[in-house]
Design a protein around this motif. Structure first.
Motif, PDB file in Angstrom:
ATOM      1  N   GLN A  64      -8.413 -20.630 -10.754  1.00 35.81           N
ATOM      2  CA  GLN A  64      -7.921 -21.109  -9.453  1.00 35.81           C
ATOM      3  C   GLN A  64      -9.019 -21.176  -8.401  1.00 35.81           C
ATOM      4  N   ASN A  65     -10.221 -20.765  -8.787  1.00 36.62           N
ATOM      5  CA  ASN A  65     -11.341 -20.750  -7.854  1.00 36.62           C
ATOM      6  C   ASN A  65     -12.571 -20.293  -8.610  1.00 36.62           C
ATOM      7  N   CYS A  66     -13.728 -20.555  -8.070  1.00 32.84           N
ATOM      8  CA  CYS A  66     -14.964 -19.916  -8.552  1.00 32.84           C
ATOM      9  C   CYS A  66     -15.987 -20.010  -7.439  1.00 32.84           C
ATOM     10  N   TYR A  67     -17.113 -19.307  -7.620  1.00 33.12           N
ATOM     11  CA  TYR A  67     -18.202 -19.416  -6.644  1.00 33.12           C
ATOM     12  C   TYR A  67     -19.107 -20.566  -7.056  1.00 33.12           C
ATOM     13  N   PHE A  68     -20.043 -20.935  -6.168  1.00 35.14           N
ATOM     14  CA  PHE A  68     -20.901 -22.085  -6.508  1.00 35.14           C
ATOM     15  C   PHE A  68     -22.270 -21.693  -7.064  1.00 35.14           C
ATOM     16  N   GLU A  69     -22.558 -20.390  -7.076  1.00 38.79           N
ATOM     17  CA  GLU A  69     -23.784 -19.929  -7.740  1.00 38.79           C
ATOM     18  C   GLU A  69     -23.388 -19.394  -9.112  1.00 38.79           C
ATOM     19  N   ASP A  70     -24.285 -19.528 -10.076  1.00 37.35           N
ATOM     20  CA  ASP A  70     -23.955 -19.076 -11.426  1.00 37.35           C
ATOM     21  C   ASP A  70     -23.978 -17.563 -11.577  1.00 37.35           C
ATOM     22  N   ALA A  71     -24.892 -16.899 -10.846  1.00 35.69           N
ATOM     23  CA  ALA A  71     -25.031 -15.440 -10.965  1.00 35.69           C
ATOM     24  C   ALA A  71     -25.771 -14.916  -9.745  1.00 35.69           C
ATOM     25  N   GLY A  72     -25.710 -13.607  -9.539  1.00 38.29           N
ATOM     26  CA  GLY A  72     -26.497 -13.019  -8.458  1.00 38.29           C
ATOM     27  C   GLY A  72     -25.712 -11.996  -7.670  1.00 38.29           C
ATOM     28  N   ALA A  73     -26.260 -11.653  -6.514  1.00 40.55           N
ATOM     29  CA  ALA A  73     -25.691 -10.600  -5.676  1.00 40.55           C
ATOM     30  C   ALA A  73     -24.595 -11.190  -4.783  1.00 40.55           C
ATOM     31  N   PHE A  74     -23.435 -11.442  -5.382  1.00 39.84           N
ATOM     32  CA  PHE A  74     -22.303 -12.024  -4.649  1.00 39.84           C
ATOM     33  C   PHE A  74     -21.066 -11.187  -4.981  1.00 39.84           C
ATOM     34  N   THR A  75     -21.021  -9.994  -4.434  1.00 36.45           N
ATOM     35  CA  THR A  75     -19.999  -9.005  -4.778  1.00 36.45           C
ATOM     36  C   THR A  75     -18.583  -9.577  -4.695  1.00 36.45           C
ATOM     37  N   GLY A  76     -17.855  -9.416  -5.774  1.00 37.81           N
ATOM     38  CA  GLY A  76     -16.447  -9.817  -5.790  1.00 37.81           C
ATOM     39  C   GLY A  76     -16.207 -11.263  -6.148  1.00 37.81           C
ATOM     40  N   GLU A  77     -17.259 -12.054  -6.284  1.00 38.05           N
ATOM     41  CA  GLU A  77     -17.059 -13.471  -6.586  1.00 38.05           C
ATOM     42  C   GLU A  77     -16.910 -13.723  -8.089  1.00 38.05           C
ATOM     43  N   VAL A  78     -16.467 -14.927  -8.428  1.00 37.55           N
ATOM     44  CA  VAL A  78     -16.232 -15.291  -9.826  1.00 37.55           C
ATOM     45  C   VAL A  78     -17.274 -16.326 -10.243  1.00 37.55           C
ATOM     46  N   SER A  79     -18.029 -16.001 -11.279  1.00 34.38           N
ATOM     47  CA  SER A  79     -19.125 -16.875 -11.708  1.00 34.38           C
ATOM     48  C   SER A  79     -18.608 -18.077 -12.512  1.00 34.38           C
ATOM     49  N   PRO A  80     -19.013 -19.288 -12.118  1.00 35.39           N
ATOM     50  CA  PRO A  80     -18.627 -20.456 -12.910  1.00 35.39           C
ATOM     51  C   PRO A  80     -19.258 -20.420 -14.293  1.00 35.39           C
ATOM     52  N   ASN A  81     -20.425 -19.793 -14.381  1.00 32.63           N
ATOM     53  CA  ASN A  81     -21.092 -19.666 -15.677  1.00 32.63           C
ATOM     54  C   ASN A  81     -20.258 -18.793 -16.616  1.00 32.63           C
ATOM     55  N   ALA A  82     -19.712 -17.698 -16.069  1.00 38.97           N
ATOM     56  CA  ALA A  82     -18.875 -16.808 -16.875  1.00 38.97           C
ATOM     57  C   ALA A  82     -17.578 -17.512 -17.278  1.00 38.97           C
ATOM     58  N   LEU A  83     -17.015 -18.300 -16.381  1.00 33.45           N
ATOM     59  CA  LEU A  83     -15.768 -19.016 -16.699  1.00 33.45           C
ATOM     60  C   LEU A  83     -15.993 -20.017 -17.832  1.00 33.45           C
ATOM     61  N   GLY A  84     -17.108 -20.760 -17.729  1.00 32.78           N
ATOM     62  CA  GLY A  84     -17.423 -21.745 -18.773  1.00 32.78           C
ATOM     63  C   GLY A  84     -17.629 -21.046 -20.107  1.00 32.78           C
ATOM     64  N   ASP A  85     -18.298 -19.900 -20.056  1.00 34.44           N
ATOM     65  CA  ASP A  85     -18.586 -19.132 -21.269  1.00 34.44           C
ATOM     66  C   ASP A  85     -17.299 -18.598 -21.911  1.00 34.44           C
TER      67      ASP A  85
END
Ligand SMILES: O=C[C@H](O)COP(=O)(O)O
Length: 251
Positions: A64-85
Motif C-alpha cells: 500500500q506504500n513504499c519509500y523512494f530510496e532502496d535502502a539506508g537510514a530511513f527509520t520505519g520506512e518500507v524499502s521498495p527493494n525489499a518488496l521487489g525481493d
C-alpha cells in the motif's frame, strides 16, 4: 484491448489470521490471469505471507506504500527493494489518505514510481479531487496536474505498463459513488493527459481504474465505460465473498 484489473485495498485492516483465511477462501476461485488481474493490497506486515500463500494461484499482491530510496537510514520506512525481493507485484502510491494524513507530495509519488519500476514492480498511481474542487469546476485541471507530476521522466514503456486509479476523494468510504458517466469522463481526462504527455499508443495501453464505494452491485456500470479498465476497492474487498463477486462481474 486492455485487460481489466481489480485491486482490493485492505488499508489498515485485518489480523494475520484474517489475512491468511481470506487467501485460503479465495485462492481456488480467482479467475484466470488472461481474463482479469486480481490484486490484493495488504498491510506491509502480511505481504511476505500473502506472497507465499498465493503461490500457484492467480492472485497478485500489492503493497500500500513504499519509500523512494532502496535502502539506508530511513527509520520505519518500507524499502521498495525489499518488496521487489519478496515477490510483491504492485505498489499503490499517492492514495488520498497518504496525501492527506502523511503529507505525501506529487514529487514523492513520482520518486516512488521510479523506485517501484527500478525494483521490478508496477505502481498503481492514485489521483482524485475533493468535493470543493469538483463543485468549483476544477477537477480536470487538478487531475491533469497530478498525473503530469506523478509520471515525470517515466518512459513510454513504463507508463504503458502502469495503472492509474482515479478516486474522487468525496466518494471514498462514504457510500457516495461517482456516477459511471462522471467517473468515465474524468478517467478520460487521465487518458487524454497521457496522450498529450506521451502518444496515442501509450494512452491506449495505460490501465485506468475507478475507485470510490465500488461494490459487487455497481461494478458492472463502471466496467461498461470505455475509459474504465478496473477498480480500486476498499470496503468491498475485505470479505472474500464480496471480492470474488467483484472479479466474477468483470471476468
Ligand atoms: O483504495 C480504495 C479506495 O480508497 C476506495 O475505498 P472504498 O471502496 O471503501 O470507498
Amino acid at each position: 484491448m486492455r485487460k481489466p484489473i481489480i485491486a482490493g485495498n485492505w488499508k489498515m485492516n485485518k489480523t494475520a489470521a484474517e489475512a491468511q483465511a481470506f487467501v485460503e477462501a479465495v485462492k481456488n476461485a480467482i479467475p484466470s490471469n488472461e481474463a482479469v488481474d486480481s490484486v490484493i493490497g495488504s498491510p506491509t506486515l502480511y505481504l511476505e505471507k500473502m506472497v507465499s500463500d498465493r503461490e500457484g494461484t492467480e492472485l497478485k499482491v500489492a503493497a500500500q506504500n513504499c519509500y523512494f530510496e532502496d535502502a539506508g537510514a530511513f527509520t520505519g520506512e518500507v524499502s521498495p527493494n525489499a518488496l521487489g525481493d519478496l515477490g510483491v507485484d504492485y505498489v499503490i502510491i499517492g492514495h488520498s489518505e497518504r496525501r492527506e494524513y502523511f503529507h505525501e507530495t506529487d514529487e514523492d509519488i513520482n520518486k516512488k514510481a521510479h523506485a517501484i519500476f527500478r525494483n521490478g514492480m508496477i505502481p498503481i498511481v492514485c489521483c482524485g479531487e475533493t468535493l470543493e474542487q469538483r463543485e468549483a469546476g476544477e477537477t480536470a485541471e487538478w487531475i491533469k496536474g497530478q498525473i503530469t507530476n506523478a509520471l515525470k521522466d517515466l518512459t513510454e514503456g513504463q507508463v504503458s505498463e502502469l495503472v492509474i486509479a482515479y478516486e474522487p476523494i468525496w466518494a471514498i468510504g462514504t457510500g457516495k459513488s461517482s456516477s459511471a458517466e462522471e467517473a468515465d469522463e474524468t478517467c478520460g481526462v487521465v487518458r487524454e493527459t497521457v496522450r498529450e504527455l506521451y502518444n496515442g499508443a501509450t494512452a491506449d495501453a495505460v490501465r485506468i481504474q475507478y475507485g470510490g464505494s465500488v461494490k459487487p452491485e455497481n461494478i458492472a456500470e463502471y466496467m461498461a465505460k470505455s475509459n474504465i479498465d478496473g477498480a480500486l476497492v476498499g470496503g468491498a474487498s475485505l470479505e472474500a465473498e464480496s471480492f470474488l463477486k467483484l472479479l466474477e462481474a468483470v471476468k
